[in-house]
Design an enzyme around this catalytic site. Structure first.
Site, PDB file in Angstrom:
ATOM      1  N   GLY A  87     -18.109   7.437   4.423  1.00  0.00           N
ATOM      2  CA  GLY A  87     -17.678   7.261   3.044  1.00  0.00           C
ATOM      3  C   GLY A  87     -17.490   5.808   2.664  1.00  0.00           C
ATOM      4  N   THR A 111     -14.075  -4.472   8.607  1.00  0.00           N
ATOM      5  CA  THR A 111     -12.925  -3.832   7.955  1.00  0.00           C
ATOM      6  C   THR A 111     -12.567  -2.540   8.680  1.00  0.00           C
ATOM      7  OG1 THR A 111     -14.394  -2.673   6.412  1.00  0.00           O
ATOM      8  CG2 THR A 111     -13.445  -4.764   5.666  1.00  0.00           C
ATOM      9  N   ALA A 112     -13.104  -2.356   9.885  1.00  0.00           N
ATOM     10  CA  ALA A 112     -12.886  -1.121  10.643  1.00  0.00           C
ATOM     11  C   ALA A 112     -11.599  -1.224  11.457  1.00  0.00           C
ATOM     12  CB  ALA A 112     -14.092  -0.831  11.530  1.00  0.00           C
ATOM     13  N   ARG A 113     -11.723  -1.712  12.678  1.00  0.00           N
ATOM     14  CA  ARG A 113     -10.597  -1.991  13.558  1.00  0.00           C
ATOM     15  C   ARG A 113     -10.930  -3.245  14.358  1.00  0.00           C
ATOM     16  NH1 ARG A 113      -7.919   0.889  10.850  1.00  0.00           N
ATOM     17  NH2 ARG A 113      -6.557   2.622  11.491  1.00  0.00           N
ATOM     18  N   ASP A 128     -10.832  -8.369   8.168  1.00  0.00           N
ATOM     19  CA  ASP A 128      -9.615  -7.776   7.616  1.00  0.00           C
ATOM     20  C   ASP A 128      -8.773  -7.136   8.717  1.00  0.00           C
ATOM     21  OD1 ASP A 128      -7.866  -6.947   5.492  1.00  0.00           O
ATOM     22  OD2 ASP A 128      -8.672  -4.915   5.672  1.00  0.00           O
ATOM     23  N   GLU A 133      -2.904  -6.922  16.043  1.00  0.00           N
ATOM     24  CA  GLU A 133      -2.108  -7.001  14.817  1.00  0.00           C
ATOM     25  C   GLU A 133      -0.637  -6.705  15.109  1.00  0.00           C
ATOM     26  OE1 GLU A 133      -3.811  -4.471  11.812  1.00  0.00           O
ATOM     27  OE2 GLU A 133      -5.803  -5.369  12.025  1.00  0.00           O
ATOM     28  N   HIS A 184      -5.293  -7.200   7.057  1.00  0.00           N
ATOM     29  CA  HIS A 184      -5.463  -5.738   6.988  1.00  0.00           C
ATOM     30  C   HIS A 184      -5.058  -5.206   5.611  1.00  0.00           C
ATOM     31  CE1 HIS A 184      -5.794  -2.029   9.804  1.00  0.00           C
ATOM     32  NE2 HIS A 184      -6.267  -1.748   8.603  1.00  0.00           N
ATOM     33  N   THR A 187      -6.437  -0.910   2.421  1.00  0.00           N
ATOM     34  CA  THR A 187      -5.939   0.147   1.530  1.00  0.00           C
ATOM     35  C   THR A 187      -4.678  -0.266   0.792  1.00  0.00           C
ATOM     36  OG1 THR A 187      -4.639   1.153   3.321  1.00  0.00           O
ATOM     37  CG2 THR A 187      -6.905   1.937   3.016  1.00  0.00           C
TER      38      THR A 187
END
Length: 337
Positions: A167, A251-253, A277, A282, A300, A303
Site C-alpha cells: 500500500g 521509510t520502512a525500518r 526516516d 531509535e 520517524h 505517520t
C-alpha cells in the site's frame, strides 16, 4: 444477574478516537494499563490478577516505556483468555508473532491506515535528497544565502525503484508519477493488476530481480517489514549493485539497512545522497549520519499526522470488534494467514 462484559486491555493510550473508544466501552469493559513496570504487569496477568480475565488487547507502542516490547516473555505471561491483539502500527517487529501464534493469540496491525502519510514522507525525502534542500535551508538559516550550495538534481525523468509494492509503495508511485518519474518495482511476485488499475497504462513496471532494479534506478525506496529475514537485508552487496551517484530512501525500518555499508556507500560516492526516516537504534541516530550535509533526515515522522493517527486508532478498534464479534481479524498479520 448482570452479565460481565468481555474485557479489553488498553496497553497504551487513545489520543484521537475518543468517541469511538467510548462507544466500544458500551459493549466491552476497557481496562487501562495501570501497572508501572514489566514485573507488575506480568503479576497482574497471573491468575487472580487485575488483567487475568482479559480477552483482547489494544497495543500501542507507547506502552513500551512501562512494560517493554511484547516479546516472548510478555506474550507467554498473558492470561490464557487473551485471543485477540490489535497493534497500533503497520510495522510490528516489536511484537513476537511466533509467540502469539503458539499461545493462540491472533494479531492485527494497521497497514492501509499509514499508506498516505508514509508515502508523503518518502516523496519528501526523495525530493529533499535529490535537490539537497537540507543544505540549502542550513545556508539560509545561517545567513549565507546560496553560499555553500551547488546545483543538485531534478526528480523529473529519474527512475524510481520501489522495493515492496504494498500500500505504501503504491501510494508513493502515485505521488512520484506527478513528478514525471519512471516507476519500476520489485516484489517476490507481481502485484495483482487490479491494485494497479488506477495507474496510467504501462506507467508502473515489474522487475523480476532486485539486482536488476538496483542497476537501473536513480532512486531506490524501501518498503518492507523488519523481521529475521530482512534484518540488514540491504547491505554492501546491494549498494555495490546500485548506480553510481544514486539515492536511497528508507521509510520502512532502520534495521533493514546495514548502517555501516550505508556510510561506506556515502563516503565512496556510490550514493549521491539518502533520505532516512528510520534508524536501527531509535531514538538514537548515528552522529556520522547527522553530520553528513548530503543527507535528509527525519525522526520517524512517517505517520505523525492527526488524520493518520485517527485512522490507525480506528483500524485498531475495528479489528478488536471484528475479532470479538465475528471471530476473525480484518488486518491479520501475514505470518498467521
Amino acid at each position: 444477574m448482570t452479565a460481565t462484559k468481555p474485557q479489553i486491555l488498553l496497553c497504551g493510550e487513545v489520543f484521537w478516537a475518543h468517541k469511538e473508544i467510548a462507544e466500544l466501552g458500551k459493549t466491552y469493559e476497557i481496562l487501562p494499563l495501570t501497572t508501572p513496570d514489566r514485573a507488575a504487569f506480568l503479576k497482574a496477568c497471573a491468575p487472580g490478577g487485575a488483567y487475568s480475565g482479559v480477552t483482547a488487547i489494544y497495543r500501542h507502542g507507547c506502552s513500551a516505556s512501562k512494560i517493554g516490547n511484547f516479546d516472548k516473555e510478555i506474550v507467554e505471561g498473558l492470561p490464557a483468555s487473551v485471543k485477540w491483539m490489535a497493534h497500533h502500527g503497520a510495522g510490528y517487529d516489536d511484537v513476537d508473532i511466533a509467540a502469539c501464534t503458539a499461545k493462540g493469540i491472533q494479531v492485527a496491525h494497521t497497514p492501509s491506515a499509514v499508506d498516505d502519510a508514509t508515502a508523503t514522507v518518502a516523496m519528501y525525502l526523495i525530493i529533499g535528497a535529490l535537490r539537497q534542500f537540507f543544505n540549502a535551508e542550513k545556508c539560509a538559516r545561517a545567513g549565507t544565502f546560496k553560499n555553500g550550495t551547488t546545483p543538485a538534481h531534478d526528480p523529473e525523468l529519474k527512475t524510481l525503484g520501489i522495493v515492496g509494492m504494498g500500500g505504501i509503495g503504491r501510494a508513493l508511485a502515485k505521488r512520484a508519477l506527478a513528478f514525471d518519474m519512471k516507476i519500476i518495482y520489485h516484489n517476490r511476485n507481481p502485484v495483482d493488476p487490479k491494485l494497479l488499475s488506477a495507474f496510467p497504462k504501462d506507467s508502473v513496471t515489474y522487475v523480476a530481480t532486485l539486482e536488476e532494479l538496483l542497476k537501473v534506478s536513480d532512486v531506490v525506496s524501501l518498503h518492507l517489514p523488519l523481521n529475521s529475514k530482512t534484518e540488514n537485508f540491504f547491505s554492501k552487496r546491494q549498494f555495490d549493485q546500485m548506480k553510481d551517484g544514486s539515492v536511497l530512501v528508507n521509510t520502512a525500518r532502520g534495521g533493514v539497512v546495514d548502517e555501516k555499508a550505508l556510510l561506506e556507500a556515502l563516503d565512496s560516492g556510490k550514493l549521491y545522497s539518502a533520505g532516512l526516516d528510520v534508524f536501527p537504534d531509535e531514538p538514537n541516530i548515528n552522529p556520522l549520519l547527522t553530520a553528513n550535509p548530503r543527507l535528509t533526515l527525519l525522526p520517524h515522522m512517517g505517520t505523525e499526522t492527526e488524520e493518520s493517527r485517527l485512522k490507525m486508532e480506528n483500524t485498531v478498534i475495528e479489528n478488536l470488534k471484528s475479532g470479538l464479534e465475528k471471530g476473525v481479524l480484518i488486518n491479520q498479520v501475514w505470518e498467521q494467514k
